[in-house]
Enzyme design. Structure first.
Site, short mmCIF file in Angstrom:
data_model
loop_
_atom_site.label_atom_id
_atom_site.label_comp_id
_atom_site.label_asym_id
_atom_site.label_seq_id
_atom_site.Cartn_x
_atom_site.Cartn_y
_atom_site.Cartn_z
N LEU A 101 0.92 -0.96 -0.05
CA LEU A 101 0.12 -0.14 -0.01
C LEU A 101 0.98 1.22 0.02
O LEU A 101 1.63 1.56 0.72
CB LEU A 101 -0.95 -0.02 1.14
CG LEU A 101 -2.07 -0.89 0.96
CD1 LEU A 101 -2.11 -1.97 1.61
CD2 LEU A 101 -3.32 -0.31 1.42
N GLY A 135 3.49 0.11 4.46
CA GLY A 135 5.15 0.66 4.45
C GLY A 135 5.53 1.20 5.51
O GLY A 135 4.87 1.83 6.57
N ASP A 167 7.06 9.27 5.49
CA ASP A 167 7.15 10.21 4.55
C ASP A 167 6.82 11.54 5.14
O ASP A 167 5.69 12.09 4.75
CB ASP A 167 6.36 10.00 3.30
CG ASP A 167 6.78 8.64 2.69
OD1 ASP A 167 7.81 8.33 2.72
OD2 ASP A 167 5.98 8.14 1.74
N LYS A 168 7.49 12.21 6.03
CA LYS A 168 7.06 13.56 6.46
C LYS A 168 7.42 14.62 5.38
O LYS A 168 7.11 16.01 5.73
CB LYS A 168 8.04 13.73 7.94
CG LYS A 168 7.51 12.82 9.03
CD LYS A 168 7.82 13.17 10.18
CE LYS A 168 7.20 12.44 11.33
NZ LYS A 168 6.80 12.71 12.60
N LEU A 197 -5.30 2.90 -1.14
CA LEU A 197 -6.53 3.00 -0.26
C LEU A 197 -7.52 3.88 -1.34
O LEU A 197 -6.80 4.79 -1.64
CB LEU A 197 -6.57 3.35 1.04
CG LEU A 197 -6.07 2.77 2.05
CD1 LEU A 197 -6.23 3.34 3.39
CD2 LEU A 197 -6.63 1.37 2.23
N LEU A 238 -8.43 15.45 -1.01
CA LEU A 238 -8.05 15.05 0.16
C LEU A 238 -6.75 14.16 0.17
O LEU A 238 -6.21 13.57 -0.61
CB LEU A 238 -9.11 13.75 0.19
CG LEU A 238 -9.15 12.87 1.52
CD1 LEU A 238 -9.64 13.75 2.88
CD2 LEU A 238 -10.01 11.64 1.42
#
Length: 192
Positions: free
Chosen positions: A70, A90, A94-95, A117, A134
């Site tokens: 995903l 994962g 990922d900031k 998703l 979104l």
């Protein structure tokens, strides 16, 4: 710095997987290094789940033909769950935009199908922000909770109404006014 956040998210996800009536389980993969002592301190090494020190690959029994990784960056939506398939959430946080795409890169590296998703298809639409507004990057616990709820309800729309944090439903303007930053977290632990 990232490992405590992943462990915190796993601690929130674990009871949801335990409470699921279906076939979803949790496998913690690639847990050696800095994350192992944090898992130990938080009691996660005592959870009755499979733990492997290897990475997501054939080495830990995942077959590319039945494994889905995903990633919010994937083009293909995950529309259903299949028995005897593995769903990898994962472990890369990922900031920053610099690491955006790291999870899809990992999927390609190990040769498994990458899906996301289906928030674009079934997630709530935020007024005035257009298609795709979104934020699709979710915390590990939210992704795992989504899978557990989808297994129960078979309705992505119902799942997203229930599991998405309120900050994901706010417009960008409202988030900025409130002073919250969008979270850009994802994590690497397999959910099968």
């Amino acid at each position: 710095e990232e490992a405590p956040g992943i462990v915190r998210q796993l601690r929130m996800a674990y009871p949801r997987v335990l409470g699921a009536n279906g076939s979803l389980g949790l496998v913690l993969a690639n847990i050696s290094g800095e994350i192992e002592p944090i898992l130990t301190r938080n009691g996660a090494m005592n959870w009755p789940v499979e733990r492997v020190n290897g990475v997501i690959s054939d080495d830990i029994g995942l077959r590319p033909s039945t494994t889905y990784y995903l990633s919010p960056d994937a083009d293909e939506p995950l529309l259903s769950l299949s028995p005897n398939h593995s769903y990898v959430v994962g472990g890369i946080i990922d900031k920053t935009a610099l690491r955006r795409g790291a999870s899809i890169g990992r999927a390609k590296e190990v040769g498994v199908r990458c899906v996301r998703l289906p928030l674009r298809e079934y997630g709530p639409k935020r007024k005035g922000e257009g298609k795709g507004a979104l934020d699709e990057v979710l915390n590990v616990d939210t992704v795992i909770w989504s899978l557990v709820e989808f297994e129960r309800t078979r309705s992505w729309g119902e799942v997203f109404r229930k599991v998405l944090p309120s900050r994901k439903l706010m417009t960008k303007r409202a988030r900025l006014k409130r002073g919250s930053r969008p979270a850009n977290n994802i994590s690497e632990n397999a959910s099968r």
